[in-house]
Write a protein that holds these residues in place. Sequence first.
Motif, short mmCIF file in Angstrom:
data_model
loop_
_atom_site.label_atom_id
_atom_site.label_comp_id
_atom_site.label_asym_id
_atom_site.label_seq_id
_atom_site.Cartn_x
_atom_site.Cartn_y
_atom_site.Cartn_z
N ILE A 246 25.68 86.36 163.03
CA ILE A 246 24.80 87.34 162.38
C ILE A 246 24.37 86.85 161.00
O ILE A 246 23.45 87.43 160.40
CB ILE A 246 25.47 88.73 162.27
N TYR A 247 25.01 85.80 160.49
CA TYR A 247 24.59 85.24 159.21
C TYR A 247 25.20 83.86 159.04
O TYR A 247 26.33 83.61 159.46
CB TYR A 247 25.04 86.12 158.03
N SER A 248 24.44 82.96 158.43
CA SER A 248 24.97 81.64 158.07
C SER A 248 24.16 81.08 156.91
O SER A 248 22.93 81.13 156.91
CB SER A 248 24.90 80.68 159.26
N SER A 249 24.87 80.56 155.93
CA SER A 249 24.20 79.90 154.81
C SER A 249 24.22 78.38 154.98
O SER A 249 23.77 77.65 154.10
CB SER A 249 24.89 80.27 153.49
N ARG A 250 24.77 77.91 156.09
CA ARG A 250 24.86 76.47 156.32
C ARG A 250 23.47 75.89 156.58
O ARG A 250 22.65 76.47 157.29
CB ARG A 250 25.77 76.18 157.51
N ASN A 251 23.21 74.70 156.03
CA ASN A 251 21.92 74.03 156.21
C ASN A 251 21.76 73.53 157.64
O ASN A 251 22.74 73.15 158.30
CB ASN A 251 21.79 72.84 155.25
N ASP A 252 20.52 73.50 158.12
CA ASP A 252 20.22 72.90 159.43
C ASP A 252 20.04 71.39 159.31
O ASP A 252 20.17 70.66 160.29
CB ASP A 252 18.95 73.52 160.02
N GLU A 253 19.71 70.92 158.12
CA GLU A 253 19.52 69.51 157.85
C GLU A 253 20.51 69.09 156.75
O GLU A 253 20.99 69.91 155.98
CB GLU A 253 18.09 69.23 157.38
N PRO A 254 20.85 67.78 156.70
CA PRO A 254 21.77 67.34 155.66
C PRO A 254 21.29 67.74 154.27
O PRO A 254 20.08 67.72 154.02
CB PRO A 254 21.78 65.81 155.84
N PRO A 255 22.23 68.09 153.38
CA PRO A 255 23.69 68.08 153.58
C PRO A 255 24.16 69.30 154.37
O PRO A 255 23.73 70.42 154.12
CB PRO A 255 24.23 68.11 152.15
N ILE A 256 25.05 69.07 155.34
CA ILE A 256 25.63 70.13 156.17
C ILE A 256 27.14 70.08 155.99
O ILE A 256 27.77 69.05 156.23
CB ILE A 256 25.28 69.93 157.66
N GLU A 257 27.72 71.19 155.56
CA GLU A 257 29.13 71.22 155.19
C GLU A 257 30.00 71.83 156.28
O GLU A 257 29.58 72.78 156.95
CB GLU A 257 29.31 72.01 153.89
N TYR A 258 31.22 71.30 156.43
CA TYR A 258 32.18 71.78 157.42
C TYR A 258 33.56 71.89 156.78
O TYR A 258 33.90 71.12 155.87
CB TYR A 258 32.28 70.82 158.62
N VAL A 259 34.36 72.82 157.29
CA VAL A 259 35.77 72.89 156.90
C VAL A 259 36.68 72.60 158.09
O VAL A 259 37.90 72.62 157.94
CB VAL A 259 36.12 74.27 156.30
N ASP A 260 36.10 72.33 159.24
CA ASP A 260 36.87 72.09 160.47
C ASP A 260 36.40 70.78 161.08
O ASP A 260 35.22 70.64 161.44
CB ASP A 260 36.66 73.24 161.45
#
Length: 359
Positions: A246-260
């Motif tokens: 229902i929501y995401s602030s993650r970018n679709d293009e680099p830079p793309i951040e992960y914690v997993d």
Amino acid sequence: MDSDELREVLQEAGLSPYQSKAYVALLELGTASARELVEASDVPDPRIYDVVRSLEDRGYVETYEQDTMRARAHSPADVLDDLQNRASRFEQAADEIEDRWEQPELDRHAASIVKRFETVVDRARLFIQEAENQIQLSASIEQYEQLRGVLADALDRGVYIQLSIYTNPDDDVELPAEEQLAATTTEARHRPIPSPFVALIDRQKACFGPHEDALNEYGVLVDDRMHEYIFHWYYSSCLWEICDEIYSSRNDEPPIEYVDVREFIRDVEPMLLDDLSVGVRVVGKDVSTGEERELEGEVADVFYEGDDYRGTREIPLAQLAGRASVTVATDEGEFTVGGEGAMLEDVEAMRLTITSASE
């Protein structure tokens, strides 16, 4: 205000001498067995169980079972409401109780059972206030509202926050607005069935309580990496993977951040299949020394156990339940990067960022 004066004020507020001695001692200990409480408070051994139970009935303490019955001071909110209506001396006692209650931490490397669900949310609030890297939260709308303030503060500190918000199927309620989610979460998903309350903080601490319709009210508090890891997999597979975004602030293009690292692998392997060069920055800990470690380079390879889905573009989460790692080629050589609890790799990743993806 010293301990003797605090006990005197509590007696003026209605506690017996033995109750005030036991309560002040428990505030200082944080958590204690009956034997430890007898030694710290001078309450006679034959009376200690009756005294603790009477304090629990008044909402001052709560008991839980480990090897034996143990007790800890309950959230002081109810006590404070009573004392703060009295003279300035009572107000001083209220401040002292709050200070002493907040000092003790949970027993390290142990899981504790508590009887009141509100204790779970209270402890989650404290853990969130201390979060430095990552929060995973499963909560009802009401529980989310209770924690909005500390979640917003954590997001401002740069903490990565995943929220799985649940509702009852028959409830006619509106989910939080996008602006509200943007101020409190990094990613949010919706689960339209009753779910447990789960809060996981920095791969170390966990708070669990059954959903609101459960017959028994209890909670589990954890301050241990191994126990938290079990809750992490429950959260990932049951409260996150299958839910609608229902929501995401993650970018679709680099830079793309992960914690997993496993989620990173699921997105990166299709890029490698397309012969793209994938730049990556890793922030984590050296597995051998425990010291902070940063890597920057190019993804040389990904590894996960089992060949059923190797070379495909959609890898089920279950396929990554075993060992999973990324090999990063840097100017200093190649290094292997694992996820939470990594033991066989060079680096345990806390954050991974796709910095570029090009032919």
